[in-house]
Write a protein that holds these residues in place. Structure first.
Motif, PDB file in Angstrom:
ATOM      1  N   ARG A 131     -50.993 -35.974-104.472  1.00 14.57           N
ATOM      2  CA  ARG A 131     -51.439 -35.294-105.698  1.00 14.57           C
ATOM      3  C   ARG A 131     -50.212 -34.605-106.278  1.00 14.57           C
ATOM      4  NH1 ARG A 131     -55.638 -37.629-103.084  1.00 14.57           N
ATOM      5  NH2 ARG A 131     -57.677 -36.721-103.536  1.00 14.57           N
ATOM      6  N   PRO A 132     -49.379 -35.337-107.035  1.00 11.86           N
ATOM      7  CA  PRO A 132     -48.095 -34.785-107.485  1.00 11.86           C
ATOM      8  C   PRO A 132     -48.261 -33.540-108.360  1.00 11.86           C
ATOM      9  CG  PRO A 132     -48.264 -37.137-107.949  1.00 11.86           C
ATOM     10  CD  PRO A 132     -49.607 -36.694-107.518  1.00 11.86           C
ATOM     11  N   LEU A 133     -47.366 -32.595-108.147  1.00 10.29           N
ATOM     12  CA  LEU A 133     -47.285 -31.348-108.933  1.00 10.29           C
ATOM     13  C   LEU A 133     -48.540 -30.482-108.863  1.00 10.29           C
ATOM     14  CD1 LEU A 133     -45.354 -32.206-112.246  1.00 10.29           C
ATOM     15  CD2 LEU A 133     -44.467 -31.659-109.993  1.00 10.29           C
ATOM     16  N   LEU A 134     -49.417 -30.773-107.898  1.00  8.59           N
ATOM     17  CA  LEU A 134     -50.661 -29.997-107.823  1.00  8.59           C
ATOM     18  C   LEU A 134     -50.366 -28.514-107.628  1.00  8.59           C
ATOM     19  CD1 LEU A 134     -53.657 -30.357-107.979  1.00  8.59           C
ATOM     20  CD2 LEU A 134     -53.739 -30.650-105.514  1.00  8.59           C
ATOM     21  N   HIS A 135     -49.363 -28.229-106.833  1.00  6.83           N
ATOM     22  CA  HIS A 135     -49.051 -26.828-106.561  1.00  6.83           C
ATOM     23  C   HIS A 135     -47.741 -26.396-107.227  1.00  6.83           C
ATOM     24  CE1 HIS A 135     -52.425 -26.875-103.910  1.00  6.83           C
ATOM     25  NE2 HIS A 135     -51.923 -27.923-103.283  1.00  6.83           N
ATOM     26  N   SER A 136     -47.416 -27.005-108.357  1.00  6.25           N
ATOM     27  CA  SER A 136     -46.134 -26.718-109.011  1.00  6.25           C
ATOM     28  C   SER A 136     -46.136 -25.357-109.703  1.00  6.25           C
ATOM     29  CB  SER A 136     -45.818 -27.810-110.041  1.00  6.25           C
ATOM     30  OG  SER A 136     -46.843 -27.859-111.019  1.00  6.25           O
ATOM     31  N   GLY A 137     -47.326 -24.783-109.875  1.00  2.87           N
ATOM     32  CA  GLY A 137     -47.387 -23.467-110.519  1.00  2.87           C
ATOM     33  C   GLY A 137     -47.352 -23.556-112.032  1.00  2.87           C
ATOM     34  N   ASP A 138     -47.137 -24.747-112.570  1.00  2.00           N
ATOM     35  CA  ASP A 138     -47.218 -24.888-114.033  1.00  2.00           C
ATOM     36  C   ASP A 138     -48.335 -25.886-114.364  1.00  2.00           C
ATOM     37  OD1 ASP A 138     -46.241 -27.411-113.507  1.00  2.00           O
ATOM     38  OD2 ASP A 138     -44.183 -26.915-114.070  1.00  2.00           O
ATOM     39  N   LEU A 139     -48.416 -26.287-115.609  1.00  6.54           N
ATOM     40  CA  LEU A 139     -49.517 -27.156-116.016  1.00  6.54           C
ATOM     41  C   LEU A 139     -49.038 -28.572-116.322  1.00  6.54           C
ATOM     42  CD1 LEU A 139     -51.392 -24.504-118.190  1.00  6.54           C
ATOM     43  CD2 LEU A 139     -52.029 -25.323-115.913  1.00  6.54           C
ATOM     44  N   ASP A 140     -47.885 -28.928-115.765  1.00 11.42           N
ATOM     45  CA  ASP A 140     -47.369 -30.279-115.963  1.00 11.42           C
ATOM     46  C   ASP A 140     -47.960 -31.256-114.949  1.00 11.42           C
ATOM     47  OD1 ASP A 140     -45.874 -29.606-118.149  1.00 11.42           O
ATOM     48  OD2 ASP A 140     -44.021 -29.257-117.019  1.00 11.42           O
ATOM     49  N   PHE A 141     -47.849 -32.534-115.286  1.00 12.02           N
ATOM     50  CA  PHE A 141     -48.362 -33.600-114.424  1.00 12.02           C
ATOM     51  C   PHE A 141     -47.232 -34.577-114.097  1.00 12.02           C
ATOM     52  CE2 PHE A 141     -51.667 -32.288-117.362  1.00 12.02           C
ATOM     53  CZ  PHE A 141     -52.808 -32.192-116.580  1.00 12.02           C
ATOM     54  N   SER A 142     -47.417 -35.333-113.019  1.00 13.16           N
ATOM     55  CA  SER A 142     -46.517 -36.443-112.713  1.00 13.16           C
ATOM     56  C   SER A 142     -47.333 -37.498-111.984  1.00 13.16           C
ATOM     57  CB  SER A 142     -45.366 -35.968-111.833  1.00 13.16           C
ATOM     58  OG  SER A 142     -44.725 -37.087-111.251  1.00 13.16           O
ATOM     59  N   PHE A 143     -47.349 -38.708-112.521  1.00 10.67           N
ATOM     60  CA  PHE A 143     -48.154 -39.755-111.896  1.00 10.67           C
ATOM     61  C   PHE A 143     -47.341 -40.953-111.412  1.00 10.67           C
ATOM     62  CE2 PHE A 143     -51.414 -37.594-114.514  1.00 10.67           C
ATOM     63  CZ  PHE A 143     -52.357 -37.344-113.523  1.00 10.67           C
ATOM     64  N   ALA A 144     -46.023 -40.919-111.651  1.00 10.67           N
ATOM     65  CA  ALA A 144     -45.216 -42.088-111.286  1.00 10.67           C
ATOM     66  C   ALA A 144     -45.210 -42.306-109.770  1.00 10.67           C
ATOM     67  CB  ALA A 144     -43.795 -41.926-111.814  1.00 10.67           C
ATOM     68  N   GLY A 145     -45.182 -41.229-109.001  1.00 14.13           N
ATOM     69  CA  GLY A 145     -45.137 -41.338-107.543  1.00 14.13           C
ATOM     70  C   GLY A 145     -46.415 -41.927-106.968  1.00 14.13           C
ATOM     71  N   LEU A 146     -47.515 -41.698-107.642  1.00 14.17           N
ATOM     72  CA  LEU A 146     -48.800 -42.201-107.163  1.00 14.17           C
ATOM     73  C   LEU A 146     -48.801 -43.727-107.143  1.00 14.17           C
ATOM     74  CD1 LEU A 146     -51.712 -41.679-106.300  1.00 14.17           C
ATOM     75  CD2 LEU A 146     -52.346 -41.645-108.717  1.00 14.17           C
ATOM     76  N   LYS A 147     -48.270 -44.287-108.217  1.00 10.17           N
ATOM     77  CA  LYS A 147     -48.184 -45.745-108.326  1.00 10.17           C
ATOM     78  C   LYS A 147     -47.380 -46.321-107.157  1.00 10.17           C
ATOM     79  CE  LYS A 147     -44.927 -46.572-111.056  1.00 10.17           C
ATOM     80  NZ  LYS A 147     -44.232 -46.239-112.296  1.00 10.17           N
ATOM     81  N   THR A 148     -46.272 -45.655-106.806  1.00  9.82           N
ATOM     82  CA  THR A 148     -45.439 -46.105-105.687  1.00  9.82           C
ATOM     83  C   THR A 148     -46.224 -45.989-104.378  1.00  9.82           C
ATOM     84  OG1 THR A 148     -43.628 -45.109-106.897  1.00  9.82           O
ATOM     85  CG2 THR A 148     -43.138 -45.845-104.667  1.00  9.82           C
ATOM     86  N   ALA A 149     -46.979 -44.909-104.232  1.00  7.33           N
ATOM     87  CA  ALA A 149     -47.774 -44.719-103.010  1.00  7.33           C
ATOM     88  C   ALA A 149     -48.850 -45.803-102.890  1.00  7.33           C
ATOM     89  CB  ALA A 149     -48.423 -43.334-103.024  1.00  7.33           C
TER      90      ALA A 149
END
Ligand code: KG4
Ligand code: ZN
Length: 343
Positions: free
Chosen positions: A203-221
């Motif tokens: 769950r990328p950036l879930l605990h990043s403390g901001d409201l941004d998202f990142s989904f590129a790593g999920l595709k690799t996983a």
């Protein structure tokens, strides 16, 4: 006032007629849509040149169908609206060209609309329209954004994806699972038969403390997991689809809740193609009910690209006095166009 709207930013040609009177919410009178999905399916994705050519073929016949359905003549149209961006340049040029030519021929003003503003305002056509202010989760094929919305044209970005959009994560994972294009709905269908807890995906950036998202790593996983499964992939693909969907939905829900908390608002609007996802709707409904947050969605048929949202956004912009249509028929399009930037 009658607004005829054209949408042609990607692979759907949409046309709609909206009526706007005084201060009441504009009303959708009729809309028609032609999806190019079958045409692009053979190529595994949207072919821009084919998309443009098909928009040319469809735009006017769809406009005629819409006017016929609404029982109106083209002479009664007061304003012609079109999607000015963002999207595929060639596809946008078709809609802009048709709309501006029609406006010039009818001697009626024209107005170019931001595609994402169309998505954002589409819930105002639902049976349960929102009220300002609210937080919007905009989840389409190219964008994933959380914004604070204080009124028509008053949009403040809270967070957005730093790489792939949520829709892209659905589409790319679907492709890895051999589900073809368009992947989002196909992956969602397959996920219904799978176990969402079968695979632990990031769950990328879930605990990043901001409201941004990142989904590129999920595709690799997903790719790594698919490779690991090897020959066993076909019998586990529903589980992998369900786990992928769960990871995307989980991040979208938790960041939306964080955005509500941060902005102190109690109203959430979900818009864009991924907003049609049933699991996302179920999870958001449950989470928001617990927190007494009202959630609003567009009608299912108006979640993905359509002309109604473009005519509606134009009507709402004019009604709010944010922008007026003009008899200016020299057009340009904006393939890249941030929504919180001035027009
Ligand atoms: O808003 P949209 O129609 O077009 C853009 O402006 O991009 O969104 C299209 C995206 C695609 O990525 C598609 O796969 C996704 O929305 N989508 C879905 C579902 N329906 C459409 N994703 C997940 N579940 C769905 N049911
Ligand atoms: Zn869209």
């Amino acid at each position: 006032m009658l607004v005829l709207g054209f949408e042609s930013s990607c692979d759907e040609t949409g046309v709609a007629l909206v009526q706007s009177d005084g201060t009441q919410l504009p009303r959708l009178l009729a809309h028609a849509l032609h999806s190019q999905v079958r045409m692009h399916a053979d190529y595994g994705g949207v072919v821009p040149e084919l998309a443009s050519r098909d928009h040319i073929r469809r735009a006017l016949p769809l406009a005629e169908a819409v006017l016929r359905e609404a029982g109106r003549s083209v002479a009664e149209v007061d304003v012609v609206a079109y999607t000015r961006g963002p999207g595929l340049a060639g596809a946008l040029l078709v809609g802009a060209g048709v709309a501006c030519a029609l406006g010039a021929a009818l001697d009626k003003p024209v107005l170019g609309v931001h595609h994402l503003e169309g998505h954002l305002l589409s819930p105002f056509m639902s049976a349960d329209p929102p009220e300002f202010p609210f937080v919007v989760l905009l989840v389409s094929g190219g964008h994933t954004q959380l914004m604070r919305v204080d009124g028509v044209g008053r949009y403040a970005m809270l967070g957005e994806t730093i790489d792939d959009a949520a829709g892209e994560a659905f589409d790319k994972s679907a492709k890895l699972l051999g589900l073809g294009y368009p992947g989002g709905p196909a992956l969602a269908r397959l996920a219904e038969q799978g176990d969402a807890k079968a695979f632990a995906l990031p769950r990328p950036l879930l605990h990043s403390g901001d409201l941004d998202f990142s989904f590129a790593g999920l595709k690799t996983a997903v790719l790594t997991q698919a490779k690991k499964l090897g020959q066993a992939l076909p019998e586990r693909s529903a589980d992998l689809a369900a786990s992928t969907q769960a990871a995307i939905v989980d991040v979208l829900v938790r960041k939306s809740l964080a955005a509500l908390k941060e902005s102190g608002l109690q109203r959430l609007v979900v818009a864009g193609g991924v907003g049609a996802n049933r699991e996302l709707r179920a999870q958001l409904d449950a989470a928001c009910a617990k927190r007494r947050v009202r959630v609003h969605y567009p009608e299912l048929a108006l979640c993905t690209d359509n002309g109604a949202m473009i005519a509606m956004a134009a009507a709402m912009r004019m009604q709010a006095g944010v922008q007026q249509a003009e008899r200016r028929y020299a057009f340009d399009v904006k393939p890249r166009w941030p929504l919180d930037a001035p027009v």
